[in-house]
Design an enzyme around this catalytic site. Structure first.
Site: not given
Ligand code: PAF
Length: 286
Positions: A157, A65, A41
């Site tokens: 994603q 999700q 991150h």
């Molecule tokens: O990758 C993630 O942490 C999640 O899928 C996101 C993009 C923050 C959406 O909740």
């Protein structure tokens, strides 16, 4: 002196705080996360700081999700630590909405991206990418950033978000950022904390298998035999339980019978170690 970061909990307040910088023409970068931050991150924030004048991070564990039997309740959370880490890398604002703030009523709108959402994790986690696309679109509407940064560890994603942004003309530039790995190759993930020491040790097979796949692709081997070899190498670890091993064309994630020169192949893995499901991937340009 300890650095601090501005924490904002409501949509209205975040919009208010962003009005003036936007009016001044400051470039806004956005790093969406579910918290429990790690080096992966922080690398997104570093990248954001290169392109933007102001960096907004969101920390929101998005219930949409997660499937009914998944880890929403036990997903690791440590907001105090996250805020300190965000401050230490120079995030300007951290948006930490509650579930009630994001979804005050039952959500009736679902963003569903056909095609790229279907294979890989889309097959194993039905509805997952609808939840991701819905929350990402909502967050993009709230923050209205110029750039948004996503880790390539979730390559599918990234493909889903890019397709959605393209299809719906969302005015943002999506920036995919490289996977960050531990010294022994394990891809950084908030879920790594679930692993016990033996599972953690055996999980390094994922990166080794991806490297093997890369070598074999470079050597011009048949896709099916590469896949079989990866499966065998993962199965050699007794705690590994394969969900999928696939080699697909990137970014449309179409099945491949053979590869053309210059084609991008996504080698993607999802493997359970005990109760923990890990994903990893490698993009190989053949
Ligand atoms: O990758 C993630 O942490 C999640 O899928 C996101 C993009 C923050 C959406 O909740």
């Amino acid at each position: 002196m300890m650095q601090t970061v501005q924490q904002i909990e409501t949509i209205a307040e975040l919009r208010r705080q962003l009005r003036e910088p936007r009016r001044q023409g400051r470039r806004i970068g956005f790093v969406p996360t579910m918290g429990y931050l790690h080096e992966g991150h922080l690398s997104l924030v570093n990248e954001a700081k290169k392109h933007c004048d102001l960096v907004v991070m969101s920390i929101f564990v998005n219930p949409l999700q997660f499937g009914p039997n998944e880890d929403f309740d036990r997903y690791p959370r440590d907001l105090e630590r996250d805020l300190q880490l965000a401050a230490s890398v120079g995030v300007d604002m951290v948006f930490t909405p509650s579930v009630a703030e994001m979804y005050p009523q039952q959500v009736k709108t679902n963003v569903s991206v056909a095609g790229v959402s279907e294979p890989l994790c889309g097959r194993s986690r039905p509805g997952h990418f609808d939840g991701v696309a819905t929350v990402v679109l909502k967050l993009l509407q709230i923050v209205q950033p110029d750039y948004a940064f996503f880790g390539q560890k979730d390559a599918q994603q990234v493909a889903v978000v890019e397709q959605m942004v393209q299809d719906l003309s969302v005015p943002v530039k999506i920036v995919p950022c490289p996977i960050v790995r531990e010294a022994d190759g394990l891809a950084m993930s908030s879920r790594n904390v679930y692993l016990n020491p033996e599972e953690r040790k055996q999980a390094t097979v994922l990166f080794r298998s991806l490297q093997l796949a890369k070598q074999r692709l470079a050597g011009g081997e048949e896709l099916e035999s590469i896949r079989d070899e990866i499966v065998r190498s993962i199965q050699a670890e007794p705690l590994a339980d394969i969900d999928y091993v696939e080699l697909l064309r990137y970014p449309d994630l179409a099945q491949l019978d053979s590869v053309e020169k210059g084609e991008r192949v996504l080698v993607a893995l999802a493997v359970r170690f005990g109760k923990t499901r890990l994903i990893d991937n490698m993009m190989v340009t053949v």
